[in-house]
Write an enzyme that holds these catalytic residues in place. Structure first.
Site, PDB file in Angstrom:
ATOM      1  N   GLY A  17      54.600  26.399  95.207  1.00  0.00           N
ATOM      2  CA  GLY A  17      54.430  25.544  96.362  1.00  0.00           C
ATOM      3  C   GLY A  17      55.739  25.132  97.013  1.00  0.00           C
ATOM      4  O   GLY A  17      56.653  25.941  97.202  1.00  0.00           O
ATOM      5  N   ILE A  18      55.830  23.859  97.368  1.00  0.00           N
ATOM      6  CA  ILE A  18      57.022  23.332  98.015  1.00  0.00           C
ATOM      7  C   ILE A  18      58.235  23.483  97.104  1.00  0.00           C
ATOM      8  O   ILE A  18      59.332  23.824  97.562  1.00  0.00           O
ATOM      9  CB  ILE A  18      56.815  21.857  98.399  1.00  0.00           C
ATOM     10  CG1 ILE A  18      55.733  21.734  99.486  1.00  0.00           C
ATOM     11  CG2 ILE A  18      58.118  21.232  98.889  1.00  0.00           C
ATOM     12  CD1 ILE A  18      55.329  20.301  99.791  1.00  0.00           C
ATOM     13  N   TYR A 155      48.145   7.140  93.797  1.00  0.00           N
ATOM     14  CA  TYR A 155      49.189   8.081  94.205  1.00  0.00           C
ATOM     15  C   TYR A 155      50.018   7.509  95.355  1.00  0.00           C
ATOM     16  O   TYR A 155      51.248   7.565  95.342  1.00  0.00           O
ATOM     17  CB  TYR A 155      48.530   9.394  94.620  1.00  0.00           C
ATOM     18  CG  TYR A 155      49.453  10.449  95.169  1.00  0.00           C
ATOM     19  CD1 TYR A 155      50.143  11.315  94.322  1.00  0.00           C
ATOM     20  CD2 TYR A 155      49.618  10.612  96.550  1.00  0.00           C
ATOM     21  CE1 TYR A 155      50.978  12.305  94.831  1.00  0.00           C
ATOM     22  CE2 TYR A 155      50.434  11.589  97.065  1.00  0.00           C
ATOM     23  CZ  TYR A 155      51.116  12.438  96.209  1.00  0.00           C
ATOM     24  OH  TYR A 155      51.950  13.401  96.722  1.00  0.00           O
TER      25      TYR A 155
END
Length: 255
Positions: A17-18, A155
């Site tokens: 991913g990132i 979160y």
């Protein structure tokens, strides 16, 4: 970017991913990249990609919620690549659930990964940076920590706490030339996003709703963020600390 060549970067969650996009971009800038990840096969594959492209990299498998394991992994990477100049706190985890349906075990897992994990990493790495008189820490936070996100309540709280933590520590270690900044992605097309929204018709509805909220008409891609990370790690950002930058296609606009 100025001043990155031959320096060492450490990227948590750097195998997908990132995180993978950041690892590859920093290697392209001439940095030696330490990839930290729970997934050994993915970490090894990330390092292989970097090496095939002419870069320098190594990896360690580590659970960032375990402080002693974090210290051992940092020591191992530094023994192989050299002292860390840039730490990218990228690793994170969540699953969408209405807060009133969650339990303390779920809260603790979210806090351990998204807040305490970066604290563990930062303490283990910044201690050496401060002693050496320089370094950069970049937190991949989230716009959820700036404006809140339904279904991601704990979160969001962790990401907001991370932003405040980065600002406070930036004040403490500024005179040691250790600079800390946050990058806040908006919704991004990654494996984590697939797990988050699900698949099929319902998942597509959630994605479409996200796109409708973004002025630029799309959600992010992993390659939308590494340029800012490289900038913040470089000499070009040597007078910038305690800042929070949203990269969200205009979904959030702060000034």
């Amino acid at each position: 970017m100025k001043g990155l060549k031959d320096k060492v970067a450490l990227v948590t969650g750097g195998a997908s991913g990132i995180g993978l996009a950041i690892s590859k971009r920093l290697a392209e800038e001439g940095m030696a990249v330490g990839v930290l990840d729970l997934n050994k096969e993915a970490a090894a594959a990330a390092v292989e990609q970097i090496k095939l492209a002419g870069g320098k990299a190594d990896f360690e498998v580590v659970d960032i919620t375990d402080y002693e394991a974090v210290k051992a992994a940092v020591a191992s990477i530094e023994a192989k690549l050299g002292p860390v100049w840039t730490l990218v706190n990228n690793a994170g985890w969540d699953t969408p659930t209405a807060f009133l349906k969650t339990t303390p075990d779920f809260w603790q897992k979210i806090v351990n990964i998204n807040y305490l994990g970066p604290i563990h990493m930062t303490h283990a790495v910044v201690t050496g940076m401060a002693q050496r008189g320089g370094g950069r820490v970049i937190f991949i936070a989230s716009d959820a920590g700036r404006v809140g996100s339904s279904g991601e309540v704990v979160y969001s709280g962790c990401k907001g706490a991370t932003i405040a933590f980065a600002k406070a520590l930036a004040r403490e270690v500024a005179r040691n030339n250790v600079l800390l900044n946050c990058v806040c992605p908006g919704p991004t097309n990654t494996p984590a996003m697939d797990a988050f929204v699900g698949t099929g018709e319902q998942g597509e509805k959630i994605r479409n709703a996200m796109v409708r909220g973004v002025p630029l008409g799309r959600i992010g891609e992993p390659d939308d963020y590494p340029g800012m990370v490289a900038f913040l790690a470089s000499d070009d950002a040597s007078f910038m600390t305690g800042q929070t930058v949203s990269i969200s296609g205009g979904l959030t606009m702060h000034g």
